[in-house]
Write a protein that holds these residues in place. Sequence first.
Motif, PDB file in Angstrom:
ATOM      1  N   GLY A  46       0.915  -1.235  -0.009  1.00  0.00           N
ATOM      2  CA  GLY A  46      -0.060  -0.022  -0.023  1.00  0.00           C
ATOM      3  C   GLY A  46       0.899   1.290   0.214  1.00  0.00           C
ATOM      4  O   GLY A  46       0.347   2.448   0.418  1.00  0.00           O
ATOM      5  N   LEU A  47       2.024   1.220  -0.655  1.00  0.00           N
ATOM      6  CA  LEU A  47       2.995   2.258  -0.514  1.00  0.00           C
ATOM      7  C   LEU A  47       3.076   3.084  -1.706  1.00  0.00           C
ATOM      8  O   LEU A  47       3.715   4.053  -1.763  1.00  0.00           O
ATOM      9  N   ARG A  48       2.110   2.851  -2.673  1.00  0.00           N
ATOM     10  CA  ARG A  48       2.198   3.492  -3.989  1.00  0.00           C
ATOM     11  C   ARG A  48       3.576   3.880  -4.542  1.00  0.00           C
ATOM     12  O   ARG A  48       3.911   5.126  -4.578  1.00  0.00           O
ATOM     13  N   PRO A  49       4.550   3.110  -4.933  1.00  0.00           N
ATOM     14  CA  PRO A  49       5.663   3.325  -5.415  1.00  0.00           C
ATOM     15  C   PRO A  49       5.653   3.958  -6.752  1.00  0.00           C
ATOM     16  O   PRO A  49       4.798   3.618  -7.610  1.00  0.00           O
ATOM     17  N   GLU A  50       6.707   4.795  -6.699  1.00  0.00           N
ATOM     18  CA  GLU A  50       6.960   5.386  -8.147  1.00  0.00           C
ATOM     19  C   GLU A  50       8.350   5.626  -8.279  1.00  0.00           C
ATOM     20  O   GLU A  50       9.040   5.991  -7.420  1.00  0.00           O
ATOM     21  N   ARG A  51       8.847   4.937  -9.584  1.00  0.00           N
ATOM     22  CA  ARG A  51      10.333   5.015  -9.618  1.00  0.00           C
ATOM     23  C   ARG A  51      10.890   6.631 -10.021  1.00  0.00           C
ATOM     24  O   ARG A  51      10.102   7.327 -10.470  1.00  0.00           O
ATOM     25  N   VAL A  52      11.880   6.784  -9.595  1.00  0.00           N
ATOM     26  CA  VAL A  52      12.763   8.053  -9.590  1.00  0.00           C
ATOM     27  C   VAL A  52      13.866   7.835 -10.380  1.00  0.00           C
ATOM     28  O   VAL A  52      14.549   6.786 -10.155  1.00  0.00           O
ATOM     29  N   ALA A  53      14.284   8.883 -11.263  1.00  0.00           N
ATOM     30  CA  ALA A  53      15.508   8.812 -11.575  1.00  0.00           C
ATOM     31  C   ALA A  53      16.773   9.004 -10.723  1.00  0.00           C
ATOM     32  O   ALA A  53      16.856   9.449  -9.765  1.00  0.00           O
ATOM     33  N   LEU A  54      18.039   8.124 -11.016  1.00  0.00           N
ATOM     34  CA  LEU A  54      19.095   8.018 -10.394  1.00  0.00           C
ATOM     35  C   LEU A  54      20.018   9.497 -10.866  1.00  0.00           C
ATOM     36  O   LEU A  54      19.981   9.747 -12.016  1.00  0.00           O
ATOM     37  N   ASP A  55      20.599   9.923  -9.772  1.00  0.00           N
ATOM     38  CA  ASP A  55      21.400  11.226 -10.083  1.00  0.00           C
ATOM     39  C   ASP A  55      22.934  10.810  -9.500  1.00  0.00           C
ATOM     40  O   ASP A  55      23.058  10.679  -8.478  1.00  0.00           O
ATOM     41  N   ALA A  56      23.727  10.344 -10.662  1.00  0.00           N
ATOM     42  CA  ALA A  56      25.063  10.177 -10.128  1.00  0.00           C
ATOM     43  C   ALA A  56      25.962  11.180  -9.573  1.00  0.00           C
ATOM     44  O   ALA A  56      26.710  10.817  -8.785  1.00  0.00           O
ATOM     45  N   ALA A  57      25.397  12.319  -9.478  1.00  0.00           N
ATOM     46  CA  ALA A  57      26.325  13.365  -8.871  1.00  0.00           C
ATOM     47  C   ALA A  57      26.261  13.272  -7.415  1.00  0.00           C
ATOM     48  O   ALA A  57      27.208  13.736  -6.930  1.00  0.00           O
ATOM     49  N   ASP A  58      25.130  12.561  -6.675  1.00  0.00           N
ATOM     50  CA  ASP A  58      25.092  12.718  -5.314  1.00  0.00           C
ATOM     51  C   ASP A  58      25.312  11.169  -5.030  1.00  0.00           C
ATOM     52  O   ASP A  58      24.966  10.822  -4.076  1.00  0.00           O
ATOM     53  N   GLY A  59      25.978  10.351  -5.634  1.00  0.00           N
ATOM     54  CA  GLY A  59      26.353   8.981  -5.378  1.00  0.00           C
ATOM     55  C   GLY A  59      25.114   7.857  -5.325  1.00  0.00           C
ATOM     56  O   GLY A  59      25.379   6.876  -4.796  1.00  0.00           O
ATOM     57  N   GLY A  60      24.085   8.241  -5.976  1.00  0.00           N
ATOM     58  CA  GLY A  60      23.070   7.306  -6.194  1.00  0.00           C
ATOM     59  C   GLY A  60      22.005   7.390  -5.158  1.00  0.00           C
ATOM     60  O   GLY A  60      22.026   6.849  -4.122  1.00  0.00           O
ATOM     61  N   PRO A  61      20.959   8.444  -5.337  1.00  0.00           N
ATOM     62  CA  PRO A  61      20.031   8.542  -4.347  1.00  0.00           C
ATOM     63  C   PRO A  61      18.988   7.550  -4.398  1.00  0.00           C
ATOM     64  O   PRO A  61      18.952   6.485  -5.297  1.00  0.00           O
ATOM     65  N   PRO A  62      17.966   7.431  -3.369  1.00  0.00           N
ATOM     66  CA  PRO A  62      16.815   6.498  -3.701  1.00  0.00           C
ATOM     67  C   PRO A  62      16.194   6.211  -4.812  1.00  0.00           C
ATOM     68  O   PRO A  62      15.996   7.059  -5.654  1.00  0.00           O
ATOM     69  N   ARG A  63      15.815   5.046  -5.043  1.00  0.00           N
ATOM     70  CA  ARG A  63      15.236   4.762  -6.524  1.00  0.00           C
ATOM     71  C   ARG A  63      13.663   4.871  -6.458  1.00  0.00           C
ATOM     72  O   ARG A  63      13.048   4.765  -7.725  1.00  0.00           O
ATOM     73  N   PHE A  64      13.044   4.816  -5.356  1.00  0.00           N
ATOM     74  CA  PHE A  64      11.490   5.013  -5.410  1.00  0.00           C
ATOM     75  C   PHE A  64      11.026   5.959  -4.436  1.00  0.00           C
ATOM     76  O   PHE A  64      11.625   6.727  -3.604  1.00  0.00           O
ATOM     77  N   ARG A  65       9.961   6.803  -4.958  1.00  0.00           N
ATOM     78  CA  ARG A  65       9.115   7.725  -4.117  1.00  0.00           C
ATOM     79  C   ARG A  65       7.993   6.926  -3.666  1.00  0.00           C
ATOM     80  O   ARG A  65       7.170   6.124  -4.378  1.00  0.00           O
ATOM     81  N   LEU A  66       7.744   6.701  -2.295  1.00  0.00           N
ATOM     82  CA  LEU A  66       6.812   5.899  -1.606  1.00  0.00           C
ATOM     83  C   LEU A  66       5.862   6.778  -0.980  1.00  0.00           C
ATOM     84  O   LEU A  66       6.384   8.190  -0.413  1.00  0.00           O
ATOM     85  N   ARG A  67       4.588   6.551  -0.762  1.00  0.00           N
ATOM     86  CA  ARG A  67       3.497   7.561  -0.336  1.00  0.00           C
ATOM     87  C   ARG A  67       2.767   6.691   0.648  1.00  0.00           C
ATOM     88  O   ARG A  67       2.234   5.631   0.309  1.00  0.00           O
ATOM     89  N   PHE A  68       2.596   7.056   1.691  1.00  0.00           N
ATOM     90  CA  PHE A  68       1.602   6.632   2.846  1.00  0.00           C
ATOM     91  C   PHE A  68       1.012   7.816   3.401  1.00  0.00           C
ATOM     92  O   PHE A  68       1.618   8.421   4.266  1.00  0.00           O
ATOM     93  N   GLY A  69      -0.541   7.795   3.437  1.00  0.00           N
ATOM     94  CA  GLY A  69      -1.192   8.973   4.002  1.00  0.00           C
ATOM     95  C   GLY A  69      -0.619  10.093   3.335  1.00  0.00           C
ATOM     96  O   GLY A  69      -0.488  10.397   2.161  1.00  0.00           O
ATOM     97  N   ALA A  70      -0.250  11.309   4.225  1.00  0.00           N
ATOM     98  CA  ALA A  70       0.195  12.512   3.802  1.00  0.00           C
ATOM     99  C   ALA A  70       1.682  12.630   3.492  1.00  0.00           C
ATOM    100  O   ALA A  70       2.350  13.784   3.259  1.00  0.00           O
ATOM    101  N   VAL A  71       2.357  11.308   3.843  1.00  0.00           N
ATOM    102  CA  VAL A  71       3.951  11.465   3.969  1.00  0.00           C
ATOM    103  C   VAL A  71       4.406  10.824   2.438  1.00  0.00           C
ATOM    104  O   VAL A  71       3.917  10.012   2.054  1.00  0.00           O
ATOM    105  N   SER A  72       5.427  11.662   2.160  1.00  0.00           N
ATOM    106  CA  SER A  72       5.981  11.108   0.726  1.00  0.00           C
ATOM    107  C   SER A  72       7.671  10.932   1.183  1.00  0.00           C
ATOM    108  O   SER A  72       8.262  11.570   1.852  1.00  0.00           O
ATOM    109  N   VAL A  73       8.082   9.665   0.642  1.00  0.00           N
ATOM    110  CA  VAL A  73       9.491   9.315   1.152  1.00  0.00           C
ATOM    111  C   VAL A  73      10.221   8.702  -0.056  1.00  0.00           C
ATOM    112  O   VAL A  73       9.763   7.971  -0.981  1.00  0.00           O
ATOM    113  N   LEU A  74      11.536   9.200  -0.064  1.00  0.00           N
ATOM    114  CA  LEU A  74      12.594   8.645  -0.949  1.00  0.00           C
ATOM    115  C   LEU A  74      13.150   7.177  -0.289  1.00  0.00           C
ATOM    116  O   LEU A  74      13.618   7.522   0.822  1.00  0.00           O
ATOM    117  N   ALA A  75      13.211   6.241  -1.258  1.00  0.00           N
ATOM    118  CA  ALA A  75      13.604   5.150  -0.783  1.00  0.00           C
ATOM    119  C   ALA A  75      14.352   4.394  -1.837  1.00  0.00           C
ATOM    120  O   ALA A  75      14.220   4.390  -2.888  1.00  0.00           O
TER     121      ALA A  75
END
Length: 277
Positions: A46-75
């Motif tokens: 139930g976390l409604r994942p959305e893939r996000v692009a990697l940015d090599a400039a910061d060493g590889g950030p999280p690959r998904f955006r997750l949503r739960f209620g009103a909170v959005s989290v990069l994971a």
Amino acid sequence: MAGEMGAGNTDDLILPVPPEPFGLIVGGAMRGQSADALETALRHMGLRPERVALDAADGGPPRFRLRFGAVSVLAGPATDHALDAADPDHPSTSLLAASLPGEWRGDDHCWMFVPEPTDEPATATAQPTQMRQFFKMLVLLIDLFDASHLFWSPARLWSDAAQFRAAIAEMLASGMPPVLHLVAFRRREDAGGASMGTRGLALFAGQELEARIPEGWTVADMVKRLSRLALDMMLNGPVRHGRTMRGLESGEWIDLSPSPAAGGQRSSVIVEFGRDR
């Protein structure tokens, strides 16, 4: 470590201040899974994942955006920077009944979860609610990843994942925040003697606690008392003015003196323990 809780919305017990925190979990259940399999598993939670692009400039950030209620989290798999910050062997890292396996850092065992700023107006209830939802999300992720340990960055504190999960469940049932899993209590020695201070309390109350350890007191004595003060601040807000109150035992008193922020440091509350003569 329970304390008296005032009337009102229990969401008020979680009130973050910048910078944003992150959680990191150790669990091998999802290791080696394809991006499609990971997305499916996250969606089933139930976390409604959305893939996000990697940015090599910061060493590889999280690959998904997750949503739960009103909170959005990069994971995604933890970055080297996050792993360095969580190093359990570093002297500034605290461990609460946690002993990490030797291979904890390798083979994508660790995932990190970073709450994103919200577009909603900041109110007395909006931010606390979002943090509670973030902790609910972490409980789901602990189950999904079959996590053994969790790192909470504001306190630089490792916890046993099952114990953290149980503590959050208790918070949701009783309204009492799991102080020992969100705030580290650190003993220090200097020319003036032994002292203890909190780390991570400022996220919830805007202040940290600092106290000299009275002669004959153990670390457990100090944690028992400081954790009650920390709980009160998480529930009721920072200490605005100096005051004296009764302590845990007969004849014991506690003196609280707020100290303004200086040199880029958080505001602190100087705590002094004493006894009637």
